[in-house]
Design an enzyme around this catalytic site. Structure first.
Site, PDB file in Angstrom:
ATOM      1  N   ASN A 156       0.744  -1.378  -0.049  1.00 33.63           N
ATOM      2  CA  ASN A 156      -0.136   0.039  -0.090  1.00 33.63           C
ATOM      3  C   ASN A 156       0.942   1.181  -0.138  1.00 33.63           C
ATOM      4  O   ASN A 156       0.308   2.267  -0.517  1.00 33.63           O
ATOM      5  CB  ASN A 156      -1.119   0.221   1.218  1.00 33.63           C
ATOM      6  CG  ASN A 156      -0.601  -0.104   2.576  1.00 33.63           C
ATOM      7  OD1 ASN A 156       0.827  -0.491   2.597  1.00 33.63           O
ATOM      8  ND2 ASN A 156      -1.420   0.141   3.553  1.00 33.63           N
ATOM      9  N   ARG A 164      11.563   3.684   5.124  1.00 27.05           N
ATOM     10  CA  ARG A 164      11.284   3.861   6.615  1.00 27.05           C
ATOM     11  C   ARG A 164      11.862   2.637   7.330  1.00 27.05           C
ATOM     12  O   ARG A 164      12.358   2.838   8.471  1.00 27.05           O
ATOM     13  CB  ARG A 164       9.922   3.612   6.873  1.00 27.05           C
ATOM     14  CG  ARG A 164       9.378   3.958   8.251  1.00 27.05           C
ATOM     15  CD  ARG A 164       8.134   4.380   8.499  1.00 27.05           C
ATOM     16  NE  ARG A 164       6.944   3.309   8.784  1.00 27.05           N
ATOM     17  CZ  ARG A 164       5.976   3.085   8.949  1.00 27.05           C
ATOM     18  NH1 ARG A 164       5.220   4.349   8.902  1.00 27.05           N
ATOM     19  NH2 ARG A 164       5.145   2.056   9.015  1.00 27.05           N
ATOM     20  N   PRO A 180       9.882  -6.827  -1.103  1.00 27.40           N
ATOM     21  CA  PRO A 180       8.309  -6.144  -1.238  1.00 27.40           C
ATOM     22  C   PRO A 180       7.438  -6.984  -1.716  1.00 27.40           C
ATOM     23  O   PRO A 180       7.659  -8.230  -2.182  1.00 27.40           O
ATOM     24  CB  PRO A 180       8.796  -5.243  -2.519  1.00 27.40           C
ATOM     25  CG  PRO A 180       9.861  -6.071  -3.348  1.00 27.40           C
ATOM     26  CD  PRO A 180      10.588  -6.605  -2.305  1.00 27.40           C
ATOM     27  N   ALA A 181       6.212  -6.665  -1.446  1.00 28.98           N
ATOM     28  CA  ALA A 181       5.072  -7.396  -1.965  1.00 28.98           C
ATOM     29  C   ALA A 181       4.933  -7.643  -3.295  1.00 28.98           C
ATOM     30  O   ALA A 181       5.501  -6.801  -4.173  1.00 28.98           O
ATOM     31  CB  ALA A 181       3.617  -6.573  -1.592  1.00 28.98           C
ATOM     32  N   GLY A 233       2.963  -5.203   7.451  1.00 31.03           N
ATOM     33  CA  GLY A 233       1.732  -5.804   6.756  1.00 31.03           C
ATOM     34  C   GLY A 233       0.574  -6.243   7.807  1.00 31.03           C
ATOM     35  O   GLY A 233       0.392  -5.538   8.747  1.00 31.03           O
ATOM     36  N   SER A 234       0.020  -7.235   7.402  1.00 35.52           N
ATOM     37  CA  SER A 234      -1.074  -7.531   7.979  1.00 35.52           C
ATOM     38  C   SER A 234      -0.950  -8.216   9.550  1.00 35.52           C
ATOM     39  O   SER A 234       0.054  -8.858   9.637  1.00 35.52           O
ATOM     40  CB  SER A 234      -1.983  -8.522   7.227  1.00 35.52           C
ATOM     41  OG  SER A 234      -1.335  -9.806   6.935  1.00 35.52           O
ATOM     42  N   GLU A 255       4.791  -3.706  12.399  1.00 37.64           N
ATOM     43  CA  GLU A 255       4.060  -2.579  12.013  1.00 37.64           C
ATOM     44  C   GLU A 255       2.933  -3.229  11.245  1.00 37.64           C
ATOM     45  O   GLU A 255       2.882  -3.496  10.078  1.00 37.64           O
ATOM     46  CB  GLU A 255       4.495  -1.599  11.201  1.00 37.64           C
ATOM     47  CG  GLU A 255       5.793  -0.648  11.811  1.00 37.64           C
ATOM     48  CD  GLU A 255       5.529   0.207  12.868  1.00 37.64           C
ATOM     49  OE1 GLU A 255       4.135   0.441  12.866  1.00 37.64           O
ATOM     50  OE2 GLU A 255       6.341   0.764  13.327  1.00 37.64           O
ATOM     51  N   GLU A 463       8.714   3.021  14.168  1.00 40.73           N
ATOM     52  CA  GLU A 463       9.632   3.577  13.099  1.00 40.73           C
ATOM     53  C   GLU A 463       9.742   4.956  13.030  1.00 40.73           C
ATOM     54  O   GLU A 463       8.692   5.672  13.255  1.00 40.73           O
ATOM     55  CB  GLU A 463       8.980   2.809  11.781  1.00 40.73           C
ATOM     56  CG  GLU A 463       9.352   1.442  11.795  1.00 40.73           C
ATOM     57  CD  GLU A 463       9.026   0.785  10.413  1.00 40.73           C
ATOM     58  OE1 GLU A 463       7.964   1.184   9.746  1.00 40.73           O
ATOM     59  OE2 GLU A 463       9.700  -0.441  10.227  1.00 40.73           O
TER      60      GLU A 463
HETATM   61  P1  NAP Z   1       0.190  -8.873   4.172  1.00 43.00           P
HETATM   62  O1  NAP Z   1      -0.564  -9.925   3.452  1.00 43.00           O
HETATM   63  O2  NAP Z   1       0.677  -9.183   5.659  1.00 43.00           O
HETATM   64  O3  NAP Z   1       1.531  -8.748   3.322  1.00 43.00           O
HETATM   65  C1  NAP Z   1       2.868  -7.961   3.953  1.00 43.00           C
HETATM   66  C2  NAP Z   1       4.103  -8.364   3.287  1.00 43.00           C
HETATM   67  O4  NAP Z   1       4.351  -9.721   3.749  1.00 43.00           O
HETATM   68  C3  NAP Z   1       4.289  -8.581   1.694  1.00 43.00           C
HETATM   69  O5  NAP Z   1       5.510  -8.549   1.289  1.00 43.00           O
HETATM   70  C4  NAP Z   1       3.755 -10.182   1.517  1.00 43.00           C
HETATM   71  O6  NAP Z   1       4.379 -10.648   0.506  1.00 43.00           O
HETATM   72  C5  NAP Z   1       4.688 -10.590   2.837  1.00 43.00           C
HETATM   73  N1  NAP Z   1       4.218 -11.988   3.299  1.00 43.00           N
HETATM   74  C6  NAP Z   1       3.014 -12.487   3.139  1.00 43.00           C
HETATM   75  N2  NAP Z   1       3.144 -13.617   3.586  1.00 43.00           N
HETATM   76  C7  NAP Z   1       4.320 -13.991   4.124  1.00 43.00           C
HETATM   77  C8  NAP Z   1       5.324 -14.980   4.690  1.00 43.00           C
HETATM   78  N3  NAP Z   1       4.748 -16.170   5.049  1.00 43.00           N
HETATM   79  N4  NAP Z   1       6.414 -15.031   4.805  1.00 43.00           N
HETATM   80  C9  NAP Z   1       7.162 -14.071   4.542  1.00 43.00           C
HETATM   81  N5  NAP Z   1       6.434 -12.532   3.995  1.00 43.00           N
HETATM   82  C10 NAP Z   1       5.129 -12.802   3.719  1.00 43.00           C
HETATM   83  O7  NAP Z   1      -0.173  -7.394   4.031  1.00 43.00           O
HETATM   84  P2  NAP Z   1      -0.645  -6.469   2.848  1.00 43.00           P
HETATM   85  O8  NAP Z   1      -2.048  -6.958   2.494  1.00 43.00           O
HETATM   86  O9  NAP Z   1       0.563  -6.543   1.801  1.00 43.00           O
HETATM   87  O10 NAP Z   1      -0.789  -4.970   3.527  1.00 43.00           O
HETATM   88  C11 NAP Z   1      -1.831  -4.559   4.077  1.00 43.00           C
HETATM   89  C12 NAP Z   1      -1.888  -4.888   5.430  1.00 43.00           C
HETATM   90  O11 NAP Z   1      -0.340  -3.938   6.208  1.00 43.00           O
HETATM   91  C13 NAP Z   1      -2.909  -3.966   6.513  1.00 43.00           C
HETATM   92  O12 NAP Z   1      -3.193  -4.883   7.472  1.00 43.00           O
HETATM   93  C14 NAP Z   1      -2.099  -2.658   6.963  1.00 43.00           C
HETATM   94  O13 NAP Z   1      -2.726  -2.140   8.086  1.00 43.00           O
HETATM   95  C15 NAP Z   1      -0.724  -3.089   7.192  1.00 43.00           C
HETATM   96  N6  NAP Z   1      -0.112  -1.984   7.155  1.00 43.00           N
HETATM   97  C16 NAP Z   1       0.537  -1.748   8.467  1.00 43.00           C
HETATM   98  C17 NAP Z   1       1.188  -0.422   8.483  1.00 43.00           C
HETATM   99  C18 NAP Z   1       1.813  -0.159   9.503  1.00 43.00           C
HETATM  100  O14 NAP Z   1       2.788   0.833   9.717  1.00 43.00           O
HETATM  101  N7  NAP Z   1       1.303  -0.391  10.746  1.00 43.00           N
HETATM  102  C19 NAP Z   1       1.712   0.124   7.186  1.00 43.00           C
HETATM  103  C20 NAP Z   1       1.180  -0.037   5.995  1.00 43.00           C
HETATM  104  C21 NAP Z   1       0.214  -1.359   6.005  1.00 43.00           C
HETATM  105  P3  NAP Z   1       3.157 -11.084  -0.656  1.00 43.00           P
HETATM  106  O15 NAP Z   1       1.973 -10.189  -0.810  1.00 43.00           O
HETATM  107  O16 NAP Z   1       3.891 -11.164  -2.110  1.00 43.00           O
HETATM  108  O17 NAP Z   1       2.731 -12.517  -0.422  1.00 43.00           O
END
Ligand code: NAP
Length: 484
Positions: A156, A164, A180-181, A233-234, A255, A463
């Site tokens: 996102n 960061r 990265p994603a 991430g999530s 985060e 961060e």
């Molecule tokens: P996500 O599905 O958790 O993915 C985040 C990252 O983790 C991506 O690079 C993803 O790669 C990777 N990933 C997924 N499964 C993994 C695994 N088993 N091992 C290693 N890496 C893995 O989250 P998202 O949908 O990309 O992002 C949205 C989420 O991020 C939301 O919940 C949002 O609130 C959160 N977020 C938090 C902050 C903060 O600062 N608190 C800032 C921005 C976003 P792939 O996608 O390639 O699988």
């Protein structure tokens, strides 16, 4: 610059040990506003990903010994290049993730500021020397880089979430592997190219792009050479990675997700509250961890607030992020549209009213129109889940206590927003809110000079700010005998 021309400037390989290396497989990168493929990039398998950790581990000793001033100057040069190349980088970001160009430009500025901030921090890593309370011995306290770090970023904010993490890692003297994603690899690849031009030595930052994130990254996380995991991430993925990190007792920064309450009290400046809600809701088309998820409004103001917000949201132009004037770009993929649609349908089924919007857009790409719901019940799924879309969910409250109880009724604790002109109430409510951050009469508070992070299931660590670099430093204590 034309769209195709901008995409062609981005290297497509894995960036390992200072070289661009092709992988055995490639994966497509899609434009979510059309569903069309923009280009192909390397799709690393676990063995290819491991070569990135090999490079980071090999580069670590020399990088830790590099003078802080040199590390700082590399970041300063990279900051300058990011600013100079804003137009190209913003276009790349809009094409790979959909946000409007104006927002992409804003993210490049925000991302660059992390490099400037950590360039300033690199030369201020402190230590201490003191006499033991009982006298005699002395305490020497110094700080050392944690070591090779694994950095994992979401789609996102594809540039800012990278800088960061990379900024403080470089400043502290840590080498890293960044992943990265799969949805948005291009911004990170473009960033690596900028770091090369800024003079970063080989192996200090390595980039792995892969469609198999778990398979490719698990061996790196479990490898004892990795000493730090910084993840954005999530929450479910964060919890899974924390379990993996526990195997080697690795340092972690998490985060994670949010479910931000946005509180508007009856003494608020209504114009400011509506402006703030527009920012907190619509930044990144609602796809931000800081997005206002539950808008809680004091009952005497609730109708007027909803009317004004619905009018403003209804005026927003929807379209491809590259088109002039567009504010509502596409969501990241079809799954995101389906999720928002399910949340809205569930809320309406439980008694919420759709003032505007309420159905997916009928056009190519992954669009959901700006939507305003009122009378959203607390038991609706939309009140419990990150919406991650342009849907404002409004609920009325009667008392301050009720508002605070509703706001805290979530396992998340990233950010809360409060609108009031009563100073005492502002401070009382800010203290009572279970969140790492509070926006007081302000709809966007992210700033590289401030500590960003959450409590509860929103994460661990901070961060940016004065403590951001600490996440990449270990404290070493040397006890010194003064005898003999
Ligand atoms: P996500 O599905 O958790 O993915 C985040 C990252 O983790 C991506 O690079 C993803 O790669 C990777 N990933 C997924 N499964 C993994 C695994 N088993 N091992 C290693 N890496 C893995 O989250 P998202 O949908 O990309 O992002 C949205 C989420 O991020 C939301 O919940 C949002 O609130 C959160 N977020 C938090 C902050 C903060 O600062 N608190 C800032 C921005 C976003 P792939 O996608 O390639 O699988």
């Amino acid at each position: 610059m034309q769209e195709k021309e901008a995409i062609a400037t981005v290297p497509s390989g894995l960036f390992i040990g200072g070289r661009w290396t092709p992988a055995a497989r490639t994966m497509p990168v899609e434009d979510p506003s059309t569903g069309e493929v923009l280009c192909e990039v390397a799709d690393a398998d676990p063995a290819e990903a491991m070569t990135a950790l090999d490079a980071a581990a090999a580069a670590q000793p020399a990088w830790a010994a590099t003078p802080p001033r040199e590390r700082s100057e590399i970041l300063t040069r990279a900051h300058g290049l990011l600013v100079e190349e804003t137009e190209r980088l913003a276009l790349i970001m809009t094409l790979e993730m959909g946000k409007p160009l104006a927002e992409s430009r804003g993210e490049i500025a925000y991302a660059a500021e992390f490099f400037r901030w950590f360039a300033e921090e690199a030369v201020r890593i402190d230590g201490g020397y003191m006499t033991a309370p009982a006298g005699g011995s002395r305490f020497l306290v110094s700080r050392q880089p944690v070591g090779p770090s694994i950095l994992i970023t979401p789609w996102n904010f594809p540039m800012a979430m990278g800088t960061r993490k990379i900024g403080p890692a470089i400043a502290a003297g840590c080498t890293s592997v960044i992943k990265p994603a799969a949805q948005t690899p291009l911004s990170t690849l473009a960033l690596a190219d900028i770091l090369v031009r800024a003079g970063l030595p080989d192996g200090v930052v390595n980039v792995v792009t892969t469609s198999r994130s778990g398979d490719a990254m698990t061996p790196l996380i479990l490898d004892p050479r990795s000493r730090k995991l910084s993840f954005t991430g999530s929450t479910p993925v964060g919890k899974h990675l924390l379990e993996q990190a526990a195997q080697t007792v690795m340092r972690t920064s998490m985060e994670l997700g949010g479910n931000a309450p946005f509180l508007v009290f009856d003494d608020a400046d209504l114009d400011a509250a509506v402006d703030g809600a527009m920012q907190a809701k619509m930044r990144n088309i609602g796809q931000a961890c800081t997005a206002a998820n539950r808008i809680l409004v004091h009952r005497p103001l609730a109708e007027e607030f909803a009317d004004r917000l619905a009018r403003r949201m209804g005026e927003l132009a929807m379209g491809r992020g590259v088109e002039d004037g567009v504010v509502v770009g596409p969501l990241v993929n079809q799954g995101a549209v389906d999720k928002v649609d399910e949340l809205v349908t569930d809320a309406v089924g439980r008694g919420a009213r759709a003032r505007i919007g309420g159905d997916p857009a009928d056009r190519p790409g992954y669009f959901y129109p700006a939507t305003v719901l009122t009378d959203v019940p607390a038991d609706a799924e939309i009140s419990r889940t990150e919406i991650f879309g342009p849907v404002a969910a409004i609920t009325a409250f009667d008392t301050e206590d009720e508002a605070v109880t509703m706001a805290n009724d979530t396992p998340f604790g990233l950010i809360s927003y409060v609108y009031t002109r009563d100073l005492t109430r502002a401070l009382r409510v800010s203290e009572a809110l279970e969140a790492g951050m509070v926006g007081l009469n302000q709809g966007v508070i992210s700033n590289p000079a401030a500590p960003f992070g959450g409590i509860k299931e929103s994460g661990l660590g901070r961060e940016g700010g004065l403590t951001g670099i600490d996440e990449f430093l270990e404290t070493k204590y040397v006890g010194i005998s003064m005898k003999g």
